[in-house]
Design an enzyme around this catalytic site. Structure first.
Site, PDB file in Angstrom:
ATOM      1  N   GLY A  14     -51.623  10.638  25.876  1.00 56.56           N
ATOM      2  CA  GLY A  14     -50.374  10.476  25.129  1.00 56.56           C
ATOM      3  C   GLY A  14     -49.785  11.755  24.560  1.00 56.56           C
ATOM      4  N   GLN A  15     -50.447  12.902  24.852  1.00 53.24           N
ATOM      5  CA  GLN A  15     -49.892  14.150  24.324  1.00 53.24           C
ATOM      6  C   GLN A  15     -48.525  14.411  24.950  1.00 53.24           C
ATOM      7  OE1 GLN A  15     -52.811  17.314  24.906  1.00 53.24           O
ATOM      8  NE2 GLN A  15     -54.409  15.828  24.417  1.00 53.24           N
ATOM      9  N   GLU A  16     -47.676  15.129  24.196  1.00 53.97           N
ATOM     10  CA  GLU A  16     -46.282  15.311  24.624  1.00 53.97           C
ATOM     11  C   GLU A  16     -46.182  15.832  26.056  1.00 53.97           C
ATOM     12  OE1 GLU A  16     -44.088  17.392  21.679  1.00 53.97           O
ATOM     13  OE2 GLU A  16     -42.168  16.998  22.687  1.00 53.97           O
ATOM     14  N   LEU A  31     -48.099  15.369  28.474  1.00 55.45           N
ATOM     15  CA  LEU A  31     -48.554  14.402  29.490  1.00 55.45           C
ATOM     16  C   LEU A  31     -47.581  13.234  29.659  1.00 55.45           C
ATOM     17  CD1 LEU A  31     -52.344  14.212  28.484  1.00 55.45           C
ATOM     18  CD2 LEU A  31     -51.366  15.477  30.406  1.00 55.45           C
TER      19      LEU A  31
END
Ligand code: G3D
Ligand code: MG
Length: 200
Positions: A75-77, A79
């Protein structure tokens, strides 16, 4: 809370369902996945790519199970642009939100609306998991619904908001049951539309 269901029944099928678990980093996506897979809390590390598991879940009626194929995507920006490639062909989306992270709820809202607005995701049912309800200061369901602007999702998108605590699994079976029912209802509707078109 939701717009996808009026009935409380939980229809069952033997088809494995393609379910994508999305949400901001640290919302609890991987904890949800491993809680469902192992029926216990598993310590997680930040997801760099994705985790995937095929899991049979009992949905209300303990004699029968339904197969889900879950994809838990980082969920990192950096990704998030990849989410789209996982939701293509998805039967349903589980969108996990950290109920105590009020500062980033606007960001969660933006991502939720962005992914459901994509043409290929029109009509795909969404289970919004209001996670970490065990923590003090967690937002209420009414606050979550308003802050995520769930009422402003496309009318074609069935959704259900489920309070949950992924570390002990509370709320997850109920949420999956609702998601399964929304998927079944949509499939039935699509079949009927197809039949009508053929008759014309
Ligand atoms: P992600 O996959 O969405 O990035 P993770 O999130 O599953 O890795 O979880 C991030 C952190 O939130 C983890 O803590 C995890 O234990 C915690 N967490 C997940 N679900 C719950 C919940 O329902 N309640 C509480 N209190 N915590 C939860 P750490 O400390 O490892 O960062
Ligand atoms: Mg993760």
């Amino acid at each position: 809370m939701g717009n996808g269901l009026s009935e409380l029944t939980c229809p069952l099928s033997f088809q494995p369902l393609h379910i994508v678990i999305l949400g901001l980093d640290c919302a609890g996506k991987t904890t949800v996945l491993y809680r469902l897979r192992f029926n216990e809390f598993v310590n997680t590390v930040p997801t760099k790519g994705f985790n995937t598991e095929k899991i049979k879940v009992s949905l209300g009626d303990h004699r029968r199970t339904t197969s889900f194929h879950f994809w838990d995507v980082g969920g990192q920006e950096k990704l998030r642009p990849l989410w789209r490639s996982y939701t293509r062909c998805a039967d349903g989306i589980v969108f996990v939100v950290d109920s105590v992270d009020a500062e980033r709820i606007e960001e969660a809202k933006t991502e939720l609306h962005k992914i459901t607005r994509l043409a290929e995701n029109q009509g795909v049912p969404v289970l919004v998991v209001a996670n970490k309800q065990d923590l003090r200061n967690s937002l209420s369901m009414t606050e979550m619904e308003n802050m995520l602007a769930l009422g402003e999702l496309s009318a074609a998108t069935p959704w259900h908001l489920q309070p949950a605590c992924a570390i002990i699994g509370e709320g997850l079976p109920e949420g999956l049951c609702k998601l399964h029912a929304m998927i079944t209802k949509r499939r039935k509707m699509l079949r009927q539309q197809k039949k009508k078109k053929k008759r014309r």
